[in-house]
Design an enzyme around this catalytic site. Structure first.
Site, PDB file in Angstrom:
ATOM      1  N   THR A   1       0.486  -1.433  -0.100  1.00 36.66           N
ATOM      2  CA  THR A   1      -0.072  -0.089   0.104  1.00 36.66           C
ATOM      3  C   THR A   1       1.070   1.398  -0.067  1.00 36.66           C
ATOM      4  OG1 THR A   1       0.054  -0.044   2.416  1.00 36.66           O
ATOM      5  CG2 THR A   1      -2.105  -0.854   1.272  1.00 36.66           C
ATOM      6  N   CYS A   2       2.045   1.054   0.393  1.00 34.47           N
ATOM      7  CA  CYS A   2       2.994   2.407   0.798  1.00 34.47           C
ATOM      8  C   CYS A   2       3.287   2.906  -0.755  1.00 34.47           C
ATOM      9  CB  CYS A   2       3.601   2.309   1.508  1.00 34.47           C
ATOM     10  SG  CYS A   2       3.657   2.003   3.362  1.00 34.47           S
TER      11      CYS A   2
END
Length: 139
Positions: free
Chosen positions: A86-87
């Protein structure tokens, strides 16, 4: 109002057009074509859950979906589930050979996201900088 609630135009074709590919995938790759076919057949609620899985948020940025940089990269083991980083808005997508397998694997990941209380706490704690082991969260 967009700054508070996020953009509401869920034009997922924009997302498809701006997505980048890595490790052997490209826009014409059969697995990528299959992925987008399966994705566009999902209902809006499931697409939003997938967006949470991939980006950590179900909200669209103020400038729309086309402002999100998504990368789908090939991983070798097609027995694995898709993995999202997700980052980086990065999706590790195994080369599933058939539509039924792609649907089953993506649906299974969506099922995991239905544990929204646990997942939301994990996101909140990670954004606040807590380094808790997510196994310790109560469901």
């Amino acid at each position: 109002m967009h700054m508070v609630s996020g953009h509401q135009d869920f034009n997922f074709r924009d997302l498809e057009q701006i997505t980048e590919y890595a490790n052997g995938y490209h826009v014409e790759h059969p697995v990528i074509q299959l992925f987008w076919e399966v994705f566009h057949e999902m209902d809006l609620k499931t697409k939003k859950k997938f967006l949470v899985f991939l980006t950590g948020s179900d909200r669209i940025p103020i400038h729309g979906l086309h402002s999100i940089k998504i990368v789908i990269q090939k991983v070798k083991d097609n027995t694995r589930l898709p993995v999202a980083h997700t980052c980086f808005n990065l999706l590790d997508l195994p080369p599933y050979p058939r539509k039924e397998i792609m649907v089953a694997k993506l649906s299974r990941r969506s099922t995991i996201l239905r544990v929204s209380g646990w997942f939301r706490r994990l996101l909140v704690y990670s954004r606040l900088g807590f380094r808790e082991n997510y196994v310790s969260f109560k469901m």
